[in-house]
Design an enzyme around this catalytic site. Structure first.
Site, PDB file in Angstrom:
ATOM      1  N   ARG A 281       0.880  -1.181   0.000  1.00 23.03           N
ATOM      2  CA  ARG A 281       0.000   0.000   0.000  1.00 23.03           C
ATOM      3  C   ARG A 281       0.906   1.216   0.000  1.00 23.03           C
ATOM      4  O   ARG A 281       1.704   1.413   0.925  1.00 23.03           O
ATOM      5  CB  ARG A 281      -0.913  -0.006   1.224  1.00 23.03           C
ATOM      6  CG  ARG A 281      -1.587   1.339   1.444  1.00 23.03           C
ATOM      7  CD  ARG A 281      -2.679   1.320   2.467  1.00 23.03           C
ATOM      8  NE  ARG A 281      -3.843   0.614   1.978  1.00 23.03           N
ATOM      9  CZ  ARG A 281      -5.061   0.718   2.523  1.00 23.03           C
ATOM     10  NH1 ARG A 281      -5.258   1.487   3.576  1.00 23.03           N
ATOM     11  NH2 ARG A 281      -6.074   0.037   2.026  1.00 23.03           N
TER      12      ARG A 281
ATOM     13  N   HIS B  36      -7.431   0.591  -6.264  1.00 20.37           N
ATOM     14  CA  HIS B  36      -7.621  -0.255  -5.077  1.00 20.37           C
ATOM     15  C   HIS B  36      -8.319  -1.546  -5.535  1.00 20.37           C
ATOM     16  O   HIS B  36      -9.504  -1.762  -5.263  1.00 20.37           O
ATOM     17  CB  HIS B  36      -8.470   0.503  -4.044  1.00 20.37           C
ATOM     18  CG  HIS B  36      -8.408  -0.055  -2.666  1.00 20.37           C
ATOM     19  ND1 HIS B  36      -7.625  -1.146  -2.313  1.00 20.37           N
ATOM     20  CD2 HIS B  36      -9.052   0.312  -1.515  1.00 20.37           C
ATOM     21  CE1 HIS B  36      -7.786  -1.404  -1.016  1.00 20.37           C
ATOM     22  NE2 HIS B  36      -8.648  -0.538  -0.521  1.00 20.37           N
TER      23      HIS B  36
ATOM     24  N   GLN C 107     -10.279  -4.056  -3.085  1.00 18.75           N
ATOM     25  CA  GLN C 107     -11.566  -3.535  -2.612  1.00 18.75           C
ATOM     26  C   GLN C 107     -12.624  -3.669  -3.705  1.00 18.75           C
ATOM     27  O   GLN C 107     -13.750  -4.103  -3.440  1.00 18.75           O
ATOM     28  CB  GLN C 107     -11.413  -2.066  -2.204  1.00 18.75           C
ATOM     29  CG  GLN C 107     -12.683  -1.455  -1.650  1.00 18.75           C
ATOM     30  CD  GLN C 107     -13.076  -2.008  -0.280  1.00 18.75           C
ATOM     31  OE1 GLN C 107     -12.265  -2.051   0.624  1.00 18.75           O
ATOM     32  NE2 GLN C 107     -14.330  -2.422  -0.139  1.00 18.75           N
TER      33      GLN C 107
ATOM     34  N   ASP D  57     -17.353   7.283  -1.426  1.00 14.58           N
ATOM     35  CA  ASP D  57     -16.068   7.173  -0.730  1.00 14.58           C
ATOM     36  C   ASP D  57     -15.738   8.554  -0.172  1.00 14.58           C
ATOM     37  O   ASP D  57     -16.399   9.548  -0.512  1.00 14.58           O
ATOM     38  CB  ASP D  57     -14.996   6.688  -1.734  1.00 14.58           C
ATOM     39  CG  ASP D  57     -13.639   6.425  -1.084  1.00 14.58           C
ATOM     40  OD1 ASP D  57     -13.562   6.317   0.159  1.00 14.58           O
ATOM     41  OD2 ASP D  57     -12.638   6.322  -1.836  1.00 14.58           O
TER      42      ASP D  57
ATOM     43  N   CYS E 189     -16.353   1.828   0.723  1.00 14.94           N
ATOM     44  CA  CYS E 189     -15.194   0.970   1.015  1.00 14.94           C
ATOM     45  C   CYS E 189     -14.759   1.072   2.475  1.00 14.94           C
ATOM     46  O   CYS E 189     -14.063   0.188   2.974  1.00 14.94           O
ATOM     47  CB  CYS E 189     -14.040   1.334   0.088  1.00 14.94           C
ATOM     48  SG  CYS E 189     -13.561   3.065   0.197  1.00 14.94           S
TER      49      CYS E 189
ATOM     50  N   ARG F  21     -13.562  -8.645   1.968  1.00 17.92           N
ATOM     51  CA  ARG F  21     -12.139  -8.434   1.704  1.00 17.92           C
ATOM     52  C   ARG F  21     -11.364  -9.686   2.108  1.00 17.92           C
ATOM     53  O   ARG F  21     -10.449 -10.128   1.415  1.00 17.92           O
ATOM     54  CB  ARG F  21     -11.606  -7.222   2.494  1.00 17.92           C
ATOM     55  CG  ARG F  21     -12.131  -5.859   2.054  1.00 17.92           C
ATOM     56  CD  ARG F  21     -11.587  -5.440   0.713  1.00 17.92           C
ATOM     57  NE  ARG F  21     -10.141  -5.389   0.696  1.00 17.92           N
ATOM     58  CZ  ARG F  21      -9.393  -4.353   1.125  1.00 17.92           C
ATOM     59  NH1 ARG F  21      -9.984  -3.267   1.573  1.00 17.92           N
ATOM     60  NH2 ARG F  21      -8.075  -4.394   1.064  1.00 17.92           N
TER      61      ARG F  21
HETATM   62  N1  NVA Z   1     -10.059   6.737  -1.368  1.00 18.44           N
HETATM   63  C1  NVA Z   1      -9.706   6.288  -0.060  1.00 18.44           C
HETATM   64  C2  NVA Z   1      -9.902   4.809   0.070  1.00 18.44           C
HETATM   65  C3  NVA Z   1      -9.566   4.249   1.432  1.00 18.44           C
HETATM   66  C4  NVA Z   1      -9.732   2.766   1.499  1.00 18.44           C
HETATM   67  C5  NVA Z   1      -8.247   6.658   0.214  1.00 18.44           C
HETATM   68  O1  NVA Z   1      -7.411   6.445  -0.680  1.00 18.44           O
HETATM   69  O2  NVA Z   1      -7.932   7.145   1.297  1.00 18.44           O
HETATM   70  N1   CP Z   2     -11.162  -0.119   2.597  1.00 19.37           N
HETATM   71  C1   CP Z   2      -9.897  -0.196   3.029  1.00 19.37           C
HETATM   72  O1   CP Z   2      -8.978  -0.495   2.269  1.00 19.37           O
HETATM   73  O2   CP Z   2      -9.731   0.033   4.346  1.00 19.37           O
HETATM   74  P1   CP Z   2      -8.344   0.252   5.109  1.00 19.37           P
HETATM   75  O3   CP Z   2      -7.803   1.585   4.679  1.00 19.37           O
HETATM   76  O4   CP Z   2      -8.727   0.220   6.554  1.00 19.37           O
HETATM   77  O5   CP Z   2      -7.412  -0.862   4.753  1.00 19.37           O
END
Ligand code: NVA
Ligand code: CP
Length: 322
Positions: free
Chosen positions: A119, A146, A149, A241, A281, A309
């Site tokens: 990540r 992502h 997800q 989101d 998500c 997930r």
């Molecule tokens: N768009 C959000 C998704 C989190 C799972 C982010 O990137 O923070």
């Molecule tokens: N939806 C998701 O990826 O959550 P986290 O940021 O908690 O991993």
């Protein structure tokens, strides 16, 4: 109880072993449904107390440059449930955080591990990691995509609606990593998608074009609009989101103003189908992109998405890493 493991993935893993998952476009429509098939068996058998050791002796390194609850816990628990081991590698603890190159990190980790989940911010870093790694690399979220997800979301919709082709998903809000991944997966699976965002917050043109090229093959209709009411009309799924993603914290106040009309609330939901699924998500900000009555209401499946997930990623690891 231990069930015959090879029967579960034999055949289904064909052509998937050793591959990376950087974007949902890395998978064909058939491969996505194979992930769903394995996830479905793993999910129902977990509930029956049937265990599998598909990843016995295997290790997954989980590199994090950003925070996480769902991704971290579901990958770590998922590989453990399949007999393997997950290592949480916070970037500030490993040499990558002190400037060791992505290439050297990939080469070294490949000598110890059977898979790497990462990540990070820049999607190019994940592409570079996959280029240098000799083990499968799984994208656990970048600024651009992502995929895990989006796969769990479509698996959830498939469970709830019994089909995906021909459904309509409305995405309300920022043209961000989730919007991009949903465009890609909807296009692959023949799901129509209407995305409503303020001018200037559309998904990148390159992503829209890639998705359109897949949509031309499946019949999915994709549109980007500014009016949330237009997007949710006849929608089977309403997805939102956060307005400011990880890394955009300084833009929070500006974005809150720009996105004020893009809230998923009762009056917007009234324009969708009465049985429309509410998806997010997570993490969510109640009172911003979605109201509490909607996210906690009867059409909401947000915690099913979070649970899935686990099952979907167990399937992904089993198919790529065995
Ligand atoms: N768009 C959000 C998704 C989190 C799972 C982010 O990137 O923070
Ligand atoms: N939806 C998701 O990826 O959550 P986290 O940021 O908690 O991993």
């Amino acid at each position: 109880m231990l069930k015959n493991d090879s029967l579960l993935t034999d055949g289904l893993a064909l052509g998937l072993r050793g591959r990376d998952l950087l974007c949902v476009r890395d998978l064909s429509e058939d491969e996505i449904y194979r992930v769903f098939a394995v996830a479905s068996v793993l999910k129902s058998e977990l509930r029956q107390g049937v265990s599998h050791s598909l990843l016995s002796g295997k290790s997954l390194g989980m590199v994090f440059k950003k925070s996480s609850t769902r991704t971290r816990v579901s990958f770590e628990v998922g590989i453990w449930q399949l007999g393997g081991h997950g290592l949480h590698l916070n970037c500030s603890d490993i040499q990558l955080g002190r400037g060791e190159s992505i290439g050297d990190t990939a080469e070294v980790l490949s000598r110890y591990l059977d898979g790497i989940m990462i990540r990070t911010y820049d999607h190019d870093e994940v592409i570079k990691l996959a280029w240098y790694a000799s083990v499968p690399v799984i994208n656990g979220l970048t600024d651009l995509f992502h995929p895990c997800q989006a796969l769990a979301d479509m698996f959830t919709a498939y469970e709830k609606k019994g089909k995906l082709t021909g459904l309509k998903l409305a995405f309300i809000g920022d043209g961000n990593n989730m919007a991009n991944s949903l465009l890609c997966i909807c296009a692959k699976l023949g799901v129509h998608m209407s995305l409503a965002c303020p001018a200037g917050y559309e998904p990148p043109q390159s992503v829209v074009e890639m998705a359109q090229s897949d949509a031309a093959l499946t019949g999915a209709e994709l549109e980007i609009v500014n009016d949330p009411l237009k997007a949710v009309k006849d929608a089977n799924i309403v997805y939102t989101d956060v307005w400011a993603s990880m890394g955009q914290e300084l833009e929070q106040a500006k974005r809150a103003k720009c996105f004020a009309k893009y809230q998923v609330n009762k009056s917007l939901m009234a324009a969708a189908r009465p049985d429309a699924l509410v998806m997010h998500c997570l993490p969510a900000h109640r009172g911003e992109e979605i109201t509490a009555d909607v996210i906690d209401g009867e059409n909401s499946v947000v915690f099913d998405e979070a649970e899935n997930r686990l099952h979907v990623q167990k399937a992904i690891m089993s198919l790529l890493m065995t």
